[in-house]
Design a protein around this motif. Structure first.
Motif, PDB file in Angstrom:
ATOM      1  N   ASN A  17      33.742  48.456   9.046  1.00 29.98           N
ATOM      2  CA  ASN A  17      32.617  47.552   9.306  1.00 29.98           C
ATOM      3  C   ASN A  17      32.006  47.802  10.680  1.00 29.98           C
ATOM      4  O   ASN A  17      30.786  47.760  10.853  1.00 29.98           O
ATOM      5  CB  ASN A  17      33.083  46.096   9.207  1.00 29.98           C
ATOM      6  CG  ASN A  17      31.949  45.108   9.368  1.00 29.98           C
ATOM      7  OD1 ASN A  17      30.977  45.162   8.631  1.00 29.98           O
ATOM      8  ND2 ASN A  17      32.067  44.202  10.322  1.00 29.98           N
ATOM      9  N   LEU A  18      32.855  48.088  11.657  1.00 25.44           N
ATOM     10  CA  LEU A  18      32.396  48.262  13.034  1.00 25.44           C
ATOM     11  C   LEU A  18      31.449  49.447  13.181  1.00 25.44           C
ATOM     12  O   LEU A  18      30.510  49.402  13.988  1.00 25.44           O
ATOM     13  CB  LEU A  18      33.604  48.447  13.956  1.00 25.44           C
ATOM     14  CG  LEU A  18      33.316  48.485  15.457  1.00 25.44           C
ATOM     15  CD1 LEU A  18      32.734  47.161  15.931  1.00 25.44           C
ATOM     16  CD2 LEU A  18      34.583  48.823  16.232  1.00 25.44           C
ATOM     17  N   ALA A  19      31.673  50.491  12.417  1.00 20.07           N
ATOM     18  CA  ALA A  19      30.790  51.668  12.486  1.00 20.07           C
ATOM     19  C   ALA A  19      29.339  51.275  12.234  1.00 20.07           C
ATOM     20  O   ALA A  19      28.422  51.743  12.923  1.00 20.07           O
ATOM     21  CB  ALA A  19      31.247  52.725  11.478  1.00 20.07           C
ATOM     22  N   GLY A  20      29.128  50.399  11.276  1.00 19.14           N
ATOM     23  CA  GLY A  20      27.774  49.970  10.943  1.00 19.14           C
ATOM     24  C   GLY A  20      27.153  49.049  11.981  1.00 19.14           C
ATOM     25  O   GLY A  20      25.924  48.892  12.020  1.00 19.14           O
ATOM     26  N   LEU A  21      27.989  48.439  12.819  1.00 17.62           N
ATOM     27  CA  LEU A  21      27.493  47.563  13.879  1.00 17.62           C
ATOM     28  C   LEU A  21      27.174  48.335  15.158  1.00 17.62           C
ATOM     29  O   LEU A  21      26.318  47.918  15.944  1.00 17.62           O
ATOM     30  CB  LEU A  21      28.528  46.480  14.203  1.00 17.62           C
ATOM     31  CG  LEU A  21      28.953  45.551  13.067  1.00 17.62           C
ATOM     32  CD1 LEU A  21      30.035  44.582  13.555  1.00 17.62           C
ATOM     33  CD2 LEU A  21      27.764  44.780  12.525  1.00 17.62           C
ATOM     34  N   THR A  22      27.872  49.437  15.373  1.00 11.95           N
ATOM     35  CA  THR A  22      27.752  50.159  16.644  1.00 11.95           C
ATOM     36  C   THR A  22      26.874  51.416  16.575  1.00 11.95           C
ATOM     37  O   THR A  22      26.025  51.620  17.444  1.00 11.95           O
ATOM     38  CB  THR A  22      29.148  50.564  17.157  1.00 11.95           C
ATOM     39  OG1 THR A  22      29.858  51.238  16.102  1.00 11.95           O
ATOM     40  CG2 THR A  22      29.940  49.344  17.602  1.00 11.95           C
ATOM     41  N   ILE A  23      27.071  52.248  15.565  1.00  8.03           N
ATOM     42  CA  ILE A  23      26.350  53.521  15.494  1.00  8.03           C
ATOM     43  C   ILE A  23      24.832  53.344  15.534  1.00  8.03           C
ATOM     44  O   ILE A  23      24.133  54.091  16.241  1.00  8.03           O
ATOM     45  CB  ILE A  23      26.797  54.344  14.267  1.00  8.03           C
ATOM     46  CG1 ILE A  23      28.246  54.817  14.467  1.00  8.03           C
ATOM     47  CG2 ILE A  23      25.880  55.543  14.042  1.00  8.03           C
ATOM     48  CD1 ILE A  23      28.846  55.549  13.271  1.00  8.03           C
ATOM     49  N   PRO A  24      24.249  52.377  14.817  1.00  6.95           N
ATOM     50  CA  PRO A  24      22.788  52.215  14.881  1.00  6.95           C
ATOM     51  C   PRO A  24      22.237  51.924  16.277  1.00  6.95           C
ATOM     52  O   PRO A  24      21.073  52.240  16.568  1.00  6.95           O
ATOM     53  CB  PRO A  24      22.527  51.031  13.935  1.00  6.95           C
ATOM     54  CG  PRO A  24      23.657  51.078  12.962  1.00  6.95           C
ATOM     55  CD  PRO A  24      24.842  51.488  13.783  1.00  6.95           C
ATOM     56  N   VAL A  65      32.117  56.339   5.688  1.00  2.00           N
ATOM     57  CA  VAL A  65      31.082  55.463   6.256  1.00  2.00           C
ATOM     58  C   VAL A  65      30.542  56.059   7.552  1.00  2.00           C
ATOM     59  O   VAL A  65      29.326  56.078   7.785  1.00  2.00           O
ATOM     60  CB  VAL A  65      31.658  54.051   6.526  1.00  2.00           C
ATOM     61  CG1 VAL A  65      30.642  53.180   7.263  1.00  2.00           C
ATOM     62  CG2 VAL A  65      32.076  53.383   5.236  1.00  2.00           C
ATOM     63  N   ILE A  66      31.437  56.557   8.393  1.00  2.00           N
ATOM     64  CA  ILE A  66      31.033  57.140   9.676  1.00  2.00           C
ATOM     65  C   ILE A  66      30.111  58.334   9.454  1.00  2.00           C
ATOM     66  O   ILE A  66      29.065  58.460  10.108  1.00  2.00           O
ATOM     67  CB  ILE A  66      32.276  57.541  10.502  1.00  2.00           C
ATOM     68  CG1 ILE A  66      33.022  56.280  10.966  1.00  2.00           C
ATOM     69  CG2 ILE A  66      31.881  58.402  11.707  1.00  2.00           C
ATOM     70  CD1 ILE A  66      34.388  56.549  11.576  1.00  2.00           C
ATOM     71  N   ARG A  67      30.487  59.210   8.536  1.00  2.00           N
ATOM     72  CA  ARG A  67      29.649  60.384   8.254  1.00  2.00           C
ATOM     73  C   ARG A  67      28.283  59.972   7.713  1.00  2.00           C
ATOM     74  O   ARG A  67      27.249  60.541   8.089  1.00  2.00           O
ATOM     75  CB  ARG A  67      30.350  61.325   7.266  1.00  2.00           C
ATOM     76  CG  ARG A  67      31.474  62.146   7.891  1.00  2.00           C
ATOM     77  CD  ARG A  67      31.848  63.337   7.008  1.00  2.00           C
ATOM     78  NE  ARG A  67      32.306  62.905   5.695  1.00  2.00           N
ATOM     79  CZ  ARG A  67      33.560  62.590   5.391  1.00  2.00           C
ATOM     80  NH1 ARG A  67      34.493  62.622   6.342  1.00  2.00           N
ATOM     81  NH2 ARG A  67      33.904  62.235   4.172  1.00  2.00           N
TER      82      ARG A  67
END
Length: 213
Positions: A149-156, A182-184
């Motif tokens: 879940n965190l990847a979608g909150l931080t990467i953008p 998800v990260i990729r």
């Protein structure tokens, strides 16, 4: 309410290496955590005796992974961990604290004002709500969410280029495995688990670093 949170000899050596001539400011921040921070429910009373080792130093050592003069977005800042520790250790950094709860934002504003931190912006909102207002070189988080879940909150927040630095515990490798797809999909091209503070902390800090762009 007055609570003294004393540094052990080992902690003082580490804190001096991390904060340098700003150690006095860091000590004032810890006093805020131990008093109004606890009173307002930002952390529990059991955490007070271990504020330096488990929380403040654990976070602050991560600055060794951050470039000079970088823009840093800290997601789910809460009591300012890790964002405020970064601002204290590295006055060259431009820190944005992203926090959805009003009472926490009020506290963060009060602490920044008292410590006269001019390199911090407190932004109320969820990370996904403020993407267009934030353009960071580094996005950080601690104890916010699992990496899937965190990847979608931080990467953008990096807008196509930068690094995510997520402070994690023993499950870091397992979280990376679960979140790899998800990260990729979000543009992360290289993910690794690092430890920092090995030379000065009894228990080094585990960080998941995601390179984007």
């Amino acid at each position: 309410m007055s609570i003294q949170v004393e540094l052990t000899d080992e902690e003082r050596i580490a804190a001096t290496k991390v904060f340098g001539d700003r150690l006095g400011l860091a000590e004032r921040y810890v006093q805020h955590l131990a008093t109004t921070g606890m009173e307002r429910g930002l952390l529990g009373p059991r955490e007070v005796p271990r504020l330096w080792n488990r929380h403040v130093l654990n976070c602050a050592v991560v600055t060794e992974l951050i470039d000079q003069n970088a823009r840093v977005a800290d997601v789910g800042s809460g009591a300012g961990l890790p964002g405020l520790t970064f601002a204290l250790a590295r006055p060259d950094l431009d820190i944005t604290l992203i926090e959805p709860l009003e009472r926490r934002c009020i506290w963060l504003h009060e602490v920044c004002e008292d410590l006269e931190l001019d390199n911090v912006t407190v932004m109320r909102g969820r990370a996904e709500q403020v993407v267009e207002q934030v353009d960071a070189d580094f996005a950080t988080a601690r104890a916010v969410s699992a990496l899937t879940n965190l990847a979608g909150l931080t990467i953008p927040l990096l807008h196509g280029k930068g690094q995510v630095l997520a402070i994690k515990g023993r499950s870091a490798v397992e979280e990376v495995d679960k979140a790899s797809k998800v990260i990729r999909k979000l543009g992360g091209r290289n993910t690794e688990v690092l430890t920092v503070g090995d030379s000065i902390l009894a228990e080094p800090t585990t960080v998941v670093r995601i390179q984007v762009g």
